[in-house]
Design a protein around this motif. Structure first.
Motif, PDB file in Angstrom:
ATOM      1  N   PRO A  41      40.605 -22.612  50.019  1.00  0.00           N
ATOM      2  CA  PRO A  41      41.710 -21.865  49.410  1.00  0.00           C
ATOM      3  C   PRO A  41      41.290 -21.172  48.109  1.00  0.00           C
ATOM      4  CG  PRO A  41      42.472 -24.010  50.165  1.00  0.00           C
ATOM      5  CD  PRO A  41      40.985 -23.990  50.384  1.00  0.00           C
ATOM      6  N   ALA A  42      40.476 -21.835  47.282  1.00  0.00           N
ATOM      7  CA  ALA A  42      40.070 -21.219  46.000  1.00  0.00           C
ATOM      8  C   ALA A  42      39.202 -19.979  46.246  1.00  0.00           C
ATOM      9  CB  ALA A  42      39.300 -22.234  45.154  1.00  0.00           C
ATOM     10  N   VAL A  43      38.445 -19.986  47.315  1.00  0.00           N
ATOM     11  CA  VAL A  43      37.595 -18.833  47.639  1.00  0.00           C
ATOM     12  C   VAL A  43      38.481 -17.680  48.133  1.00  0.00           C
ATOM     13  CG1 VAL A  43      35.769 -18.016  49.199  1.00  0.00           C
ATOM     14  CG2 VAL A  43      35.570 -20.274  48.106  1.00  0.00           C
ATOM     15  N   PHE A 217      25.118 -17.716  52.421  1.00  0.00           N
ATOM     16  CA  PHE A 217      26.492 -18.219  52.309  1.00  0.00           C
ATOM     17  C   PHE A 217      27.175 -18.199  53.686  1.00  0.00           C
ATOM     18  CE2 PHE A 217      25.649 -17.113  47.907  1.00  0.00           C
ATOM     19  CZ  PHE A 217      26.243 -18.169  47.222  1.00  0.00           C
ATOM     20  N   SER A 218      26.417 -17.841  54.732  1.00  0.00           N
ATOM     21  CA  SER A 218      27.020 -17.668  56.062  1.00  0.00           C
ATOM     22  C   SER A 218      27.255 -18.968  56.806  1.00  0.00           C
ATOM     23  CB  SER A 218      26.112 -16.809  56.950  1.00  0.00           C
ATOM     24  OG  SER A 218      26.045 -15.501  56.470  1.00  0.00           O
ATOM     25  N   LYS A 219      26.527 -20.009  56.457  1.00  0.00           N
ATOM     26  CA  LYS A 219      26.584 -21.220  57.281  1.00  0.00           C
ATOM     27  C   LYS A 219      27.469 -22.267  56.626  1.00  0.00           C
ATOM     28  CE  LYS A 219      23.923 -18.988  59.979  1.00  0.00           C
ATOM     29  NZ  LYS A 219      24.460 -18.416  61.204  1.00  0.00           N
ATOM     30  N   VAL A 220      26.896 -23.117  55.758  1.00  0.00           N
ATOM     31  CA  VAL A 220      27.701 -24.216  55.229  1.00  0.00           C
ATOM     32  C   VAL A 220      28.852 -23.706  54.356  1.00  0.00           C
ATOM     33  CG1 VAL A 220      26.448 -24.770  53.084  1.00  0.00           C
ATOM     34  CG2 VAL A 220      27.485 -26.591  54.425  1.00  0.00           C
ATOM     35  N   TYR A 221      28.677 -22.556  53.707  1.00  0.00           N
ATOM     36  CA  TYR A 221      29.743 -22.025  52.846  1.00  0.00           C
ATOM     37  C   TYR A 221      30.827 -21.292  53.649  1.00  0.00           C
ATOM     38  CZ  TYR A 221      26.860 -23.097  48.756  1.00  0.00           C
ATOM     39  OH  TYR A 221      26.132 -23.741  47.791  1.00  0.00           O
ATOM     40  N   GLY A 222      30.550 -21.040  54.931  1.00  0.00           N
ATOM     41  CA  GLY A 222      31.574 -20.460  55.803  1.00  0.00           C
ATOM     42  C   GLY A 222      31.993 -19.048  55.455  1.00  0.00           C
ATOM     43  N   GLN A 256      30.674 -10.798  46.594  1.00  0.00           N
ATOM     44  CA  GLN A 256      30.189 -11.340  45.313  1.00  0.00           C
ATOM     45  C   GLN A 256      31.205 -12.325  44.735  1.00  0.00           C
ATOM     46  OE1 GLN A 256      28.504  -8.581  42.400  1.00  0.00           O
ATOM     47  NE2 GLN A 256      28.118  -7.074  43.990  1.00  0.00           N
ATOM     48  N   ALA A 257      32.489 -11.939  44.739  1.00  0.00           N
ATOM     49  CA  ALA A 257      33.526 -12.806  44.170  1.00  0.00           C
ATOM     50  C   ALA A 257      33.617 -14.119  44.947  1.00  0.00           C
ATOM     51  CB  ALA A 257      34.875 -12.081  44.188  1.00  0.00           C
ATOM     52  N   ALA A 258      33.573 -14.011  46.270  1.00  0.00           N
ATOM     53  CA  ALA A 258      33.695 -15.211  47.107  1.00  0.00           C
ATOM     54  C   ALA A 258      32.509 -16.150  46.905  1.00  0.00           C
ATOM     55  CB  ALA A 258      33.788 -14.795  48.576  1.00  0.00           C
ATOM     56  N   ALA A 259      31.318 -15.588  46.824  1.00  0.00           N
ATOM     57  CA  ALA A 259      30.117 -16.426  46.684  1.00  0.00           C
ATOM     58  C   ALA A 259      30.112 -17.151  45.334  1.00  0.00           C
ATOM     59  CB  ALA A 259      28.858 -15.569  46.846  1.00  0.00           C
ATOM     60  N   VAL A 260      30.520 -16.450  44.293  1.00  0.00           N
ATOM     61  CA  VAL A 260      30.577 -17.075  42.958  1.00  0.00           C
ATOM     62  C   VAL A 260      31.531 -18.271  42.995  1.00  0.00           C
ATOM     63  CG1 VAL A 260      31.470 -16.717  40.610  1.00  0.00           C
ATOM     64  CG2 VAL A 260      29.914 -15.036  41.622  1.00  0.00           C
ATOM     65  N   GLU A 261      32.691 -18.085  43.613  1.00  0.00           N
ATOM     66  CA  GLU A 261      33.673 -19.172  43.663  1.00  0.00           C
ATOM     67  C   GLU A 261      33.175 -20.315  44.565  1.00  0.00           C
ATOM     68  OE1 GLU A 261      36.378 -19.376  41.781  1.00  0.00           O
ATOM     69  OE2 GLU A 261      36.802 -21.357  42.634  1.00  0.00           O
ATOM     70  N   ALA A 264      31.001 -23.003  43.168  1.00  0.00           N
ATOM     71  CA  ALA A 264      31.611 -23.969  42.241  1.00  0.00           C
ATOM     72  C   ALA A 264      32.185 -25.180  42.971  1.00  0.00           C
ATOM     73  CB  ALA A 264      32.712 -23.278  41.436  1.00  0.00           C
ATOM     74  N   HIS A 265      32.111 -25.187  44.311  1.00  0.00           N
ATOM     75  CA  HIS A 265      32.748 -26.282  45.065  1.00  0.00           C
ATOM     76  C   HIS A 265      31.729 -27.062  45.881  1.00  0.00           C
ATOM     77  CE1 HIS A 265      36.742 -24.810  43.966  1.00  0.00           C
ATOM     78  NE2 HIS A 265      36.186 -23.624  44.053  1.00  0.00           N
ATOM     79  N   GLN A 266      30.757 -27.613  45.198  1.00  0.00           N
ATOM     80  CA  GLN A 266      29.701 -28.336  45.898  1.00  0.00           C
ATOM     81  C   GLN A 266      30.215 -29.609  46.567  1.00  0.00           C
ATOM     82  OE1 GLN A 266      26.677 -27.165  46.589  1.00  0.00           O
ATOM     83  NE2 GLN A 266      27.371 -25.298  45.578  1.00  0.00           N
TER      84      GLN A 266
END
Ligand code: PLP
Length: 359
Positions: A41-43, A217-222, A256-261, A264-266
């Motif tokens: 949701p934060a992304v 950012f395509s795999k675990v970050y969805g 860029q915005a999505a990847a930065v956010e 932050a959610h490791q």
């Protein structure tokens, strides 16, 4: 009369895309190693917050994202390349490093984009077969390196076979590669690899200026729908050269915005890895119960041979008729095998049920 294209275009193989993207039926999509879970949701909020500024070009230097990656990995921003997906960096590296007379070495079967690099550049391609365990044969790869070699790619863990080598093996290999050769360690799936700490390879960058760690950012970050990847590099040379050969503004503002956010959610990353590994254990166990022999997966997908008496196309067709999309090995370099992404527990149950019926 048809348009006349360059000889180069005739040489370039088409990427073997997975089917089913245009279908609206509620298919179980296990064909592209995507995350089955939506962005956090934060992304989504970060993406929405960036929408009103879409009349402006994105930051061409990707400064915020490179800064956050730099903090996370301890690699200076000048040694970080961003891409429109990690494929973008891979293709830019090929364009910057390769030309007729140069050589490119990679294992096979491996990621389907690698053949593009040789074909597009006219460089000589040397493919080294995987060993009997479907792993990279690093000694054989070393033997193929010559004065003409410009680029060696090691996919760890490997797509499509899901297998991984230890970091100790990789480090010993990189130590032997001459420093004029760029080594791309494609780590698209590293977060799912239990052999080593996924970030341990970063330490190698201080020793080897010719090393590039390719991440996504395509795999675990969805976030594969947005297209954003990065490379952590041993020197500033590759990021600079990649930017020379690419269009400006290659990474869009929402990505860029999505990847930065997302960075932050490791805690969410760890949680998703844990869930995937639970599915990995359970799916592989059930495949074995069906008499199949999946490789030891260190990824978010499994890979298994169907056996001599089974036809890949027929199995794929049977699965598709039951609404389950997977990848056949034929398009990935090894006919008679399947590559299947681990989905949600419900999706995996549907896949296993369909497979049991088809077999
Ligand atoms: C091994 C490997 N590398 C790189 C990529 C490219 O990912 P992206 O361009 O989405 O970052 C993939 C995608 O499937 C992959 O499997």
């Amino acid at each position: 009369m048809a348009i006349e294209f360059s000889e180069r275009v005739a040489r370039i193989p088409s990427y073997p895309v997975a089917g089913g993207y245009a279908q609206h039926a509620p298919n179980v999509r296990l064909a592209s190693n995507e995350s089955p879970w939506p962005p956090l949701p934060a992304v989504i909020e970060a993406i929405q917050a960036a929408l009103p500024t879409l009349n402006r070009y994105p930051d061409p230097t990707n400064a915020l994202l490179r800064g956050r990656l730099s903090e996370r990995y301890g690699v200076p921003p000048e040694r970080i390349a961003i891409g429109n997906g990690s494929c973008d960096i891979l293709l830019a590296a090929g364009e910057a490093l390769l030309e007729p007379g140069a050589e490119l070495v990679y294992a096979w079967p491996s990621f389907s984009v690698y053949p593009h690099l040789g074909a597009a550049s006219g460089a000589r391609v040397v493919t080294v077969p995987l060993d009997a365990e479907e792993c990279h044969d690093l000694e054989a790869m070393l033997r193929e390196i010559t004065v003409a070699t410009r680029l060696v790619i090691v996919c760890n863990p490997n797509n499509p076979t899901a297998t991984a080598l230890t970091l100790a093996d990789i480090a010993a290999f990189v130590a032997e590669v001459p420093r004029h050769v760029c080594v791309i360690l494609d780590e698209a799936y590293c977060e799912f690899n239990l052999l080593d700490d996924p970030d341990a390879s970063v330490e190698l960058l201080d020793r080897y200026p010719n090393l590039v760690l390719l991440r996504t950012f395509s795999k675990v970050y969805g976030l594969c729908g947005l297209r954003v990847g990065f490379a952590l590099c041993g020197s500033e040379d590759l990021p600079r050269a990649a930017d020379q050969v690419r269009q400006p503004f290659f990474c869009n503002a929402l990505a860029q915005a999505a990847a930065v956010e997302a960075l932050a959610h490791q805690d969410a990353v760890t949680e998703r890895v844990t869930r995937t590994i639970a599915e990995r254990i359970s799916v592989d166990e059930r495949l074995r119960a069906l008499g199949l022999d999946p490789t030891i997966s260190q990824t978010n997908f499994c890979w298994f041979a169907l056996g001599e008496d089974r036809d890949e196309a027929e199995v794929m067709e049977g699965l598709q008729q039951r609404g389950v999309l997977v990848r056949g090995g034929g398009a990935l370099g090894r006919a008679g095998a399947l590559r299947v992404t681990y989905g949600t527990p419900e999706e995996n149950a549907r896949f296993l049920e369909a497979l049991a019926e088809v077999l």
